[in-house]
Motif scaffolding. Structure first.
Motif, PDB file in Angstrom:
ATOM      1  N   GLY A  15      58.163  70.724  40.945  1.00 45.04           N
ATOM      2  CA  GLY A  15      59.050  69.853  41.904  1.00 45.04           C
ATOM      3  C   GLY A  15      58.862  70.019  43.246  1.00 45.04           C
ATOM      4  N   ARG A  16      58.053  70.650  43.672  1.00 37.31           N
ATOM      5  CA  ARG A  16      57.747  70.704  45.213  1.00 37.31           C
ATOM      6  C   ARG A  16      56.423  70.233  45.310  1.00 37.31           C
ATOM      7  N   VAL A  20      46.922  75.321  40.770  1.00 36.05           N
ATOM      8  CA  VAL A  20      47.219  75.156  42.323  1.00 36.05           C
ATOM      9  C   VAL A  20      47.551  76.468  42.859  1.00 36.05           C
ATOM     10  N   LEU A  21      46.869  77.168  43.839  1.00 35.01           N
ATOM     11  CA  LEU A  21      47.294  78.251  44.058  1.00 35.01           C
ATOM     12  C   LEU A  21      48.355  78.119  45.065  1.00 35.01           C
ATOM     13  N   ASP A  22      48.733  77.264  45.993  1.00 35.53           N
ATOM     14  CA  ASP A  22      49.720  77.226  47.303  1.00 35.53           C
ATOM     15  C   ASP A  22      49.655  75.802  47.641  1.00 35.53           C
ATOM     16  N   LEU A  23      50.996  75.647  47.946  1.00 37.50           N
ATOM     17  CA  LEU A  23      51.405  74.215  48.676  1.00 37.50           C
ATOM     18  C   LEU A  23      51.419  74.570  50.204  1.00 37.50           C
ATOM     19  N   PRO A  25      51.836  75.407  38.737  1.00 35.18           N
ATOM     20  CA  PRO A  25      52.718  76.448  38.232  1.00 35.18           C
ATOM     21  C   PRO A  25      54.102  76.341  38.280  1.00 35.18           C
ATOM     22  N   PRO A  26      54.682  77.080  37.410  1.00 34.45           N
ATOM     23  CA  PRO A  26      56.259  76.880  37.518  1.00 34.45           C
ATOM     24  C   PRO A  26      56.846  77.063  38.777  1.00 34.45           C
ATOM     25  N   MET A  56      52.716  70.433  33.953  1.00 33.67           N
ATOM     26  CA  MET A  56      52.238  69.402  34.919  1.00 33.67           C
ATOM     27  C   MET A  56      50.931  69.428  35.440  1.00 33.67           C
ATOM     28  N   TYR A  57      50.194  68.341  35.463  1.00 32.95           N
ATOM     29  CA  TYR A  57      48.936  68.496  35.940  1.00 32.95           C
ATOM     30  C   TYR A  57      48.686  67.604  36.958  1.00 32.95           C
ATOM     31  N   ALA A  58      48.187  67.994  38.219  1.00 34.92           N
ATOM     32  CA  ALA A  58      47.868  67.363  39.441  1.00 34.92           C
ATOM     33  C   ALA A  58      46.621  66.904  39.485  1.00 34.92           C
ATOM     34  N   GLU A  59      46.430  65.539  39.992  1.00 31.90           N
ATOM     35  CA  GLU A  59      45.026  65.101  40.164  1.00 31.90           C
ATOM     36  C   GLU A  59      44.743  65.392  41.736  1.00 31.90           C
ATOM     37  N   VAL A  60      43.718  66.160  41.952  1.00 34.87           N
ATOM     38  CA  VAL A  60      43.650  66.496  43.312  1.00 34.87           C
ATOM     39  C   VAL A  60      42.190  66.060  44.063  1.00 34.87           C
ATOM     40  N   LEU A  61      42.259  65.409  45.105  1.00 35.02           N
ATOM     41  CA  LEU A  61      40.911  65.035  45.853  1.00 35.02           C
ATOM     42  C   LEU A  61      40.717  66.363  46.686  1.00 35.02           C
TER      43      LEU A  61
END
Length: 203
Positions: free
Chosen positions: A28-29, A65-68, A23-24, A1-6
């Protein structure tokens, strides 16, 4: 999955989406509207997920992505659309419009590095309650609640931070950095709302 981030930088040069691999462990989060921590150049900065894209072209390796940073999304899809409209109407970076929608206390939340203090067992140097009651109070709190910061430990023991420094200098407390998730609502009173009484026409 690839997130589009501002990314959270209010500059025209970076007023566009950047793609990051989710990352796995975060699958889902991470949702549309989530605030995340991402690598950007040599830094690690906050960003906002505004969508999800297709896998990159062959040969392009994306960073992860490093963290939510929050339990749930900060923005709804409608708010993201409103931010895009505000950016176009007021000629400002989209992230500036998003920042205007964030509760100020939330901007101080998220993980932060703090230096905690842990007790070092030294039976022959434990503070005596009669001779050094303040040091003994700090020691007892440190045993019961290891990992408090200098200020937290002093406040809990009812002494000045200088007393804590004395125990650190004597080797009774050791400092160590820890990452904590700050709660912007911590310490605020809980507000309970009673349902309004309905008149006969509303029942």
């Amino acid at each position: 999955m690839y997130a589009e981030v501002l990314v959270d930088l209010a500059a025209r040069q970076v007023d566009r989406v950047f793609h990051y691999r989710v990352p796995p462990s975060l699958a889902g989060r991470v949702l549309v509207g989530s605030r995340v921590l991402v690598p950007f150049g040599r830094r690690r900065i906050e960003g906002y997920v505004v969508g999800f894209g297709h896998p990159p072209e062959d040969g392009i390796k994306l960073k992860e992505v490093l963290d939510l940073l929050d339990p749930g999304p900060l923005f709804t899809p409608h708010q993201l659309e409103l931010a895009r409209w505000m950016a176009a109407y007021y000629l400002c970076p989209t992230v500036k419009a998003l920042q205007a929608m964030i509760w100020p206390l939330l901007r101080t939340a998220g993980p932060r590095k703090m230096r905690g203090l842990w007790p070092v067992p030294c039976p022959d140097r434990i503070p005596d309650v009669k001779r050094a009651p303040k040091s003994a109070a700090v020691w007892q709190v440190a045993l019961a609640r290891p990992g408090l910061t200098r200020g937290e430990l002093a406040l809990a023991a009812g002494v000045s931070p200088a007393v804590v420094d004395t125990l650190v200098a004597r080797g009774l407390l050791r400092g160590e950095e820890r990452v904590v998730q700050r709660d912007p609502c911590a310490g605020l009173p809980e507000i309970r709302h009673r349902p309004p009484a309905l008149n006969p026409h509303q029942r």
